[in-house]
Design an enzyme around this catalytic site. Structure first.
Site, short mmCIF file in Angstrom:
data_model
loop_
_atom_site.label_atom_id
_atom_site.label_comp_id
_atom_site.label_asym_id
_atom_site.label_seq_id
_atom_site.Cartn_x
_atom_site.Cartn_y
_atom_site.Cartn_z
N HIS A 42 25.35 -45.66 5.37
CA HIS A 42 26.09 -46.40 6.78
C HIS A 42 27.75 -46.73 6.13
O HIS A 42 28.61 -46.73 6.94
CB HIS A 42 25.90 -47.95 6.26
CG HIS A 42 24.27 -48.11 7.33
ND1 HIS A 42 23.71 -48.29 8.75
CD2 HIS A 42 23.14 -47.44 6.83
CE1 HIS A 42 22.50 -48.39 9.11
NE2 HIS A 42 22.42 -47.69 7.77
N ASP B 282 28.39 -52.62 12.02
CA ASP B 282 28.07 -51.80 11.87
C ASP B 282 26.28 -52.41 12.61
O ASP B 282 26.16 -54.00 12.86
CB ASP B 282 26.13 -51.65 10.13
CG ASP B 282 25.98 -51.26 9.23
OD1 ASP B 282 26.07 -50.22 9.79
OD2 ASP B 282 24.46 -50.72 10.18
O1 UPG Z 1 24.70 -36.99 -3.86
C1 UPG Z 1 25.33 -36.98 -2.77
C2 UPG Z 1 24.38 -37.61 -2.67
C3 UPG Z 1 24.95 -38.09 -1.15
N1 UPG Z 1 25.99 -37.41 -0.76
C4 UPG Z 1 26.64 -37.86 0.41
O2 UPG Z 1 25.37 -39.32 1.01
C5 UPG Z 1 25.60 -39.35 2.63
C6 UPG Z 1 24.05 -39.68 2.73
O3 UPG Z 1 24.01 -39.73 3.93
P1 UPG Z 1 22.93 -39.47 4.90
O4 UPG Z 1 22.73 -38.08 4.68
O5 UPG Z 1 23.21 -39.98 6.47
O6 UPG Z 1 21.37 -39.83 3.98
P2 UPG Z 1 20.98 -41.32 3.16
O7 UPG Z 1 21.58 -41.20 2.27
O8 UPG Z 1 19.43 -41.51 3.59
O9 UPG Z 1 21.55 -42.11 5.10
C7 UPG Z 1 20.72 -43.47 5.27
O10 UPG Z 1 21.82 -43.75 6.68
C8 UPG Z 1 21.73 -42.65 7.55
C9 UPG Z 1 23.21 -43.37 8.66
O11 UPG Z 1 21.84 -44.33 9.02
C10 UPG Z 1 20.40 -42.15 7.61
O12 UPG Z 1 20.29 -41.12 9.40
C11 UPG Z 1 19.22 -42.15 6.60
O13 UPG Z 1 17.57 -41.87 7.38
C12 UPG Z 1 19.57 -43.50 6.28
O14 UPG Z 1 18.51 -43.44 5.40
C13 UPG Z 1 26.46 -38.10 3.19
O15 UPG Z 1 27.61 -38.42 3.44
C14 UPG Z 1 26.41 -37.58 1.72
O16 UPG Z 1 26.99 -36.00 2.20
C15 UPG Z 1 26.91 -37.24 -1.62
O17 UPG Z 1 28.14 -37.19 -1.34
N2 UPG Z 1 26.58 -36.91 -2.73
#
Ligand code: UPG
Length: 471
Positions: free
Chosen positions: A27, A125
């Site tokens: 988020h 949000d």
């Molecule tokens: O080692 C890491 C791990 C993650 N990321 C970043 O972290 C973010 C992760 O976001 P996302 O890919 O959307 O996954 P989640 O962290 O699981 O996000 C939550 O939020 C999202 C947006 O609402 C939902 O779609 C997902 O299901 C929910 O779990 C992204 O920008 C990734 O690039 C990194 O840069 N490095």
């Protein structure tokens, strides 16, 4: 890494926008990317309300990097009231934090009233809709409010419509699908987030309470774009919605770069052939069980492709234990396994990366699309099957539909042979490679100077500037 650089587009120095993200990197990250565009390209005056404490270290570190890059942004700490976890129907740390923010939302009224100049708009949000709306209504002035929806447009359709078919005790479906007007194809029950099928779950209750409130807003911003979802651009998301603004793709920015990515990781990628590596990550808040980690390791070794795998054993990064895993030893020489936060944008932009085994968190989908990297979708929980449908329909990737949700149930394990076979299918498909590349080109076109995204943001800022109290 392909970051976005600023260009002078619109001068509206006194349009004061307040941004209120919620918990979790999924988020926070798109919110800060939006903030960067508004500050850099559209010259808004920004106030960022950050909740304290954050759930993960990754969140506090990202906020610090953002504020160092944009010293002109005013930050306001929003100190949350303590939450008694026994009063909440969840033990997920991110859901508990959503609830803590919701229950503290009345504290926002004095905070928003004290801002100078008074804000022209509040963007906040999706997880906070009703309580923050009440706080806004208690203000002594009219504050135009916008929701930032952090998932796909298809998921927004479900969010907006769920309350029509659900009550807190029963959810009604016809023929195993949920028909939503104007949404084609219908959403299969099997794709609905499992928590929405549990009466009185925190997730379901928020949908039921907040979905009907959407028409109260001046607009909904969404991180999507033409080329991946036409619904987002055509506003084809249920009838009674306010205007929909597709401000995506929101993609990695300069401020997100980390210094400690590890030279070893980049050097290793540099040594691999173009498009030969499969990158494996399940985002910021999904942990795999030990058994599933073993099977993923087995699948990666058997698939025959080099891999870069970010392993997570705990939901929250500060609980992750240091040290190497057995799987790191087992896979040595075949790929690289790391257990720390990586700069995903930099990895996806690397020429060696040809495929992405992803849980389909929406940010990961948008980032893969931006870099033209094809996806093997393995949804784990929440909105991820709905996002996987988008991935499959757009042609960005494939989805192993028979694999069950694994994120919430450690007893469910997909075996290594199946994982290996699907990775091979992904990496060997020339058709998918080309299609993903084309989606990447389309994403760049949308985000270019003078492109759709800029026009939409420019229109929004103009709208906001009319609300300036000092105008
Ligand atoms: O080692 C890491 C791990 C993650 N990321 C970043 O972290 C973010 C992760 O976001 P996302 O890919 O959307 O996954 P989640 O962290 O699981 O996000 C939550 O939020 C999202 C947006 O609402 C939902 O779609 C997902 O299901 C929910 O779990 C992204 O920008 C990734 O690039 C990194 O840069 N490095």
């Amino acid at each position: 890494m392909s970051s976005e650089s600023g260009s002078v587009l619109v001068r509206s120095p006194k349009t004061h926008v307040v941004l209120l993200p919620s918990a979790g990197m999924g988020h926070l990250t798109p919110f800060l990317r939006l903030a960067a565009l508004l500050a850099q390209n559209h010259h808004c005056q920004l106030t960022l309300i950050t909740t304290h404490p954050t759930v993960s270290l990754a969140e506090s570190s990202l906020i610090s990097r953002f504020l160092s890059a944009f010293p002109q942004v005013t930050q306001i700490d929003f100190h949350l009231l303590p939450l008694d976890p026994t009063t909440v129907n969840s033990n997920d740390p991110f859901w508990l934090r959503f609830e803590a923010i919701r229950r503290s939302a009345h504290l926002l009224s004095p905070l928003l009233s004290s801002l100078s100049p008074p804000p022209s708009a509040l963007v906040y949000d999706v997880s906070l809709i009703s309580p923050v709306l009440t706080a806004i209504e208690a203000l002594g002035f009219r504050l135009p409010a916008y929701i930032f929806f952090t998932s796909s447009a298809r998921m927004l359709a479900l969010f907006a419509y769920y309350h029509v078919v659900a009550t807190t005790t029963a959810l009604q479906f016809v023929d195993d699908v949920l028909e939503i007007p104007r949404i084609n194809p219908a959403i299969p029950i099997s794709s609905i987030p499992p928590l929405l099928l549990i009466p009185n779950s925190l997730f379901a209750n928020i949908f039921i309470e907040d979905g009907p409130k959407l028409p109260h807003f001046n607009g909904v911003l969404i991180n999507s774009f033409q080329g991946i979802e036409t619904e987002a651009v055509e506003g084809k998301v249920v009838g009674a919605l306010p205007p929909l603004f597709a401000v995506g793709p929101l993609v990695p920015c300069e401020f997100e770069k980390i210094d400690d990515q590890g030279e070893q990781l980049l050097k290793w990628l540099d040594d691999q052939a173009q498009g030969s590596v499969v990158y494996v990550s399940f985002g910021s808040r999904t942990a795999l069980s030990r058994d599933q980690i073993t099977e993923v390791g087995d699948g990666l070794v058997k698939c025959g492709f080099r891999f870069l795998w970010v392993v997570k054993e705990k939901l929250v990064d500060r609980e992750e234990q240091e040290g190497s895993l057995e799987i790191m030893e087992k896979t040595k020489g075949k790929g690289l396994v790391v257990k720390h936060w990586v700069d995903q944008g930099e990895i996806l932009s690397h020429k060696a990366v040809g495929g992405f085994l992803s849980h389909c968190g929406w940010n990961s989908v948008v980032e893969a699309a931006w870099h033209g990297v094809r996806i093997l979708a393995w949804p784990q929980h929440g909105d991820q099957k709905i996002n996987a449908e988008v991935v499959e329909r757009s042609g960005l990737g494939i989805w192993a539909k028979t694999w069950a949700w694994t994120g919430d149930d450690p007893a469910v394990v997909v075996n290594g042979e199946e994982i290996a076979a699907k990775i091979k299918e992904l990496m060997q498909s020339e058709m998918l490679r080309v299609k993903a590349m084309k989606i990447g080109q389309e994403a760049k076109r949308v985000a270019s100077v003078g492109g759709c995204r800029e026009k939409i943001l420019k229109g929004l800022v103009q709208e906001w500037s009319k609300n300036r109290m000092d105008a």
